[in-house]
Design a protein around this motif. Structure first.
Motif, mmCIF file in Angstrom:
data_model
loop_
_atom_site.group_PDB
_atom_site.id
_atom_site.type_symbol
_atom_site.label_atom_id
_atom_site.label_comp_id
_atom_site.label_asym_id
_atom_site.label_seq_id
_atom_site.Cartn_x
_atom_site.Cartn_y
_atom_site.Cartn_z
ATOM 1 N N GLU A 111 8.769 44.404 101.584
ATOM 2 C CA GLU A 111 9.793 43.654 100.908
ATOM 3 C C GLU A 111 11.259 43.615 101.511
ATOM 4 O O GLU A 111 11.857 42.426 101.275
ATOM 5 N N GLU A 112 11.329 44.534 102.380
ATOM 6 C CA GLU A 112 12.726 44.452 103.041
ATOM 7 C C GLU A 112 12.660 43.176 104.174
ATOM 8 O O GLU A 112 13.479 42.315 104.168
ATOM 9 N N ARG A 132 16.930 35.654 102.653
ATOM 10 C CA ARG A 132 18.297 35.329 102.972
ATOM 11 C C ARG A 132 18.841 34.323 104.031
ATOM 12 O O ARG A 132 19.558 33.365 103.841
ATOM 13 N N ASP A 135 12.738 39.960 102.249
ATOM 14 C CA ASP A 135 14.198 39.784 101.687
ATOM 15 C C ASP A 135 15.067 39.176 102.719
ATOM 16 O O ASP A 135 15.699 38.334 102.404
#
Length: 659
Positions: A13-14, A21, A17
């Motif tokens: 997930e990190e 961005r 993400d």
């Protein structure tokens, strides 16, 4: 396909993400993403997911596989040209460990020239060099993440998504230890193969067991042979399958390979995931060692054919694929490094390089050697290659591979003591014919790593071997080293020491040789196929080892048919070379060699089985078994053992003149 991958993708997930961005134009987001971790940890799956998201955002993609990047940085730059020219492009480089030598060049010279709003994602097994993490210029724009195994919750989610039965999930979780590839293979294996209660640690044994469960029920023997090809070849195309397995339906087999869950696609064909390849190779070597070696022989023969027929621009690629087969063998490891440090690329000598080349020659070998370099540049400029560091383009080394036709040119002999020693050796052993020539790897000058195994020597050796395979009329190949004792050990079994020690200036040089007329390139390469560390070069056998063993079996089969025996292949070997009556002498040698097997405790019953089956006059093998009062299966086992012992004994006699 993208939606299917998105639904199946788990975790990270990190990473998703931060990349999201960056795609959205967040000025605080990184420009470059570097993910690394061991084989099977999910790097390629993450890159595919990121690529899907970039594509969905309307970005242009450039995808590069590090396994197939050329040695020249210009090759990479051509492949990734859009990254420098088209705003918003996202560059993905997978398997970066295979071109890690590009790293400094990328950070220093390539990435800073990126077009506006571009992003780059690198994935490999190795962490980036620490200086880039410490460089304040990159600190705010580079994101480095080491991928970790899945958590127990993520692992359970994967198994549920793959519809693994509930009663098996905990066992699979204990079995896989969070390794995404192991979990995926276990899920692909389904419910079969999980009846035992053992718990395995997440190791090579784990993957080996998973692969055995996954491919244990291979549809046919042809499918198994296709898998043996893919496990050893650098990459497997349908054409390679057709060449190595000519009796099989290559199109069908290639389609089956393509559907296996651990296979990846690349520009030149299919290859197993790194973790899967290592496990497959180890499993095949353990399960079917003869088939493993036989397949490597077939691949080597096909690469040799390609080497001789390939267009010039493909020669060095084929050479690399050929030596990839033998990368783990001690005999090759003594001479080659495959190091990612100080990576170089080679190119032809240009006039403006000459002064630098002469300075390097004088620095490493003295002014007398530099004058010989000048002489040979004037005589054969095409023989010279220069080597530049990939990171900076600085010229650091040069080599020269001379091709000298017979008869020897008196000017060459009078000028260069090393070349004179080479010609003197040929005259004293087996003179070179009028339509033949010799090859001399005359200079290998890398002042910073002078005449120790290095990438310069790797590349120069590959080129010399490729030239030997493609050349017509090459009688001898010579290599020249100043530290003769050290290199005598490194080339043991592949080159012979001539004993000559010519003096150039203040230094003496060792001269090493192979006679390509006695040892064809195929035979020479065959030395690398066996793990055995054989101390001496083979003699001039007319047959390969496989063909020789077949010839021994043929001779035994025709023992009682003088006409058929007289034309069998064994009569064309060294065993019969100096005989006035080769047929009778070979028959005597075979009979005596079989009798000698009884001197080995393993060979007593084997000797009796061979004598009964081939010399006694028994009409069939079954009759020979009855004559020995043995069950037919037991008799056949003794025959196989006897043939193995007999062939090995005669092969040593063929090569070295002794048992």
């Amino acid at each position: 396909m993208s939606r299917g991958r998105e639904r199946a993708f788990i975790g990270r997930e990190e990473e998703l993400d931060r990349f999201g961005r960056a795609l959205a134009g967040d000025p605080q987001a990184p420009f470059a993403f570097y993910v690394f971790g061991p084989g099977g940890i999910g790097k390629s799956a993450l890159l595919r997911c990121l690529a899907d998201r970039a594509r969905a955002a309307g970005r242009r993609l450039v995808e590069v596989d590090g396994r197939f990047v050329g040695r020249d940085p210009a090759d990479f730059e051509r492949a990734a040209a859009a990254f420098l020219e088209v705003a918003g492009t996202v560059l993905f480089v997978d398997s970066f460990e295979h071109c890690q030598w590009l790293e400094s060049w990328l950070w220093q010279r390539f990435l800073p020239r990126a077009a506006d709003d571009t992003l780059v994602v690198l994935a490999g097994r190795l962490a980036p060099q620490p200086q880039w993490l410490a460089d304040p210029a990159w600190a705010g724009v580079l994101s480095v993440r080491e991928l970790e195994p899945f958590s127990p919750e993520q692992s359970r989610t994967l198994l549920i998504t793959a519809q693994v039965r509930p009663e098996l999930r905990e066992r699979v979780l204990r079995f896989a230890g969070g390794n995404p590839l192991a979990l995926s293979l276990a899920a692909a294996a389904g419910s079969t193969g999980w009846s035992r209660e053992e718990v395995w640690a997440p190791s090579a044994d784990l993957l080996r067991t998973l692969l055995t469960g996954l491919i244990g029920e291979v549809p046919t023997a042809a499918h198994r042979r296709a898998l043996e090809v893919a496990a050893q070849a650098h990459s497997t195309s349908e054409e390679l399958l057709a060449a190595v397995l000519p009796e099989e339906d290559a199109h069908l087999l290639f389609g089956w390979l393509r559907d296996l869950p651990f296979m990846e696609s690349a520009p030149r064909g299919l290859y197993p995931h790194d973790a899967a390849r290592g496990t497959l190779t180890a499993d095949l070597r353990w399960r079917a060692p003869h088939a493993f070696v036989t397949m490597r022989q077939r691949l080597a023969q096909e690469y040799l054919r390609m080497l001789r027929e390939a267009p010039e621009e493909r020669v060095w690629t084929v050479t690399d694929e050929l030596f990839y087969l033998f990368r783990e063998l001690e005999s090759l490891a003594r001479m080659r490094t495959w190091s990612r440090e100080d990576e170089v690329h080679d190119c032809p000598l240009r006039p403006e390089d000459l002064e630098a080349v002469l300075r390097m020659a004088e620095e490493a070998e003295g002014p007398a050697s530099a004058e010989l370099v000048r002489y040979w540049v004037e005589r054969q400029p095409q023989a010279f290659s220069v080597y530049r560091l990939v990171t900076t383009g600085r010229l650091v080394a040069f080599t020269a591979r001379l091709a000298l036709p017979a008869p020897a040119d008196p000017r060459d002999v009078a000028t260069d003591p090393v070349v004179a020693a080479a010609w003197a050796y040929t005259d004293a052993t087996a003179p070179v014919g009028p339509d033949e020539h010799i090859g001399v790897s005359r200079f290998t000058v890398y002042p910073e790593q002078y005449q120790v195994p290095s990438r310069v020597i790797d590349l120069s050796s590959s080129r010399a071997q490729a030239e030997s395979a493609r050349a017509r009329g090459r009688a001898y190949g010579f290599a020249v080293w100043r530290d003769a004792d050290a290199w005598a050990e490194r080339v043991r079994g592949t080159l012979s020491d001539t004993g000559a020690r010519p003096l150039v200036g203040e230094h003496t040089y060792g001269v090493f040789v192979v006679d390509w007329r006695l040892v064809p390139v195929e035979t020479w390469l065959g030395r690398f196929i066996s793990d055995a560390d054989v101390p001496a070069l083979p003699g001039p056998s007319a047959l390969s080892r496989t063909a020789f063993d077949q010839a021994v079996r043929e001779a035994l089969t025709h023992w009682r048919d003088p006409g058929a025996f007289a034309v069998c292949a064994l009569t064309r070997t060294r065993l019969a070379a100096d005989s006035t009556d080769p047929v009778e002498d070979l028959r005597t040698l075979l009979r005596a060699s079989v009798d000698e097997l009884a001197g080995d405790p393993r060979g007593v019953r084997a000797k009796e089985a061979l004598a009964a089956g081939f010399f006694s006059g028994a009409p069939t093998q079954e009759a020979a078994a009855r004559r020995l009062a043995l069950p037919y299966g037991t008799y056949r086992r003794h025959v196989r053992q006897g043939l193995d012992l007999l062939c090995e004994s005669l092969w040593q006699l063929e090569l070295h003149g002794t048992r």
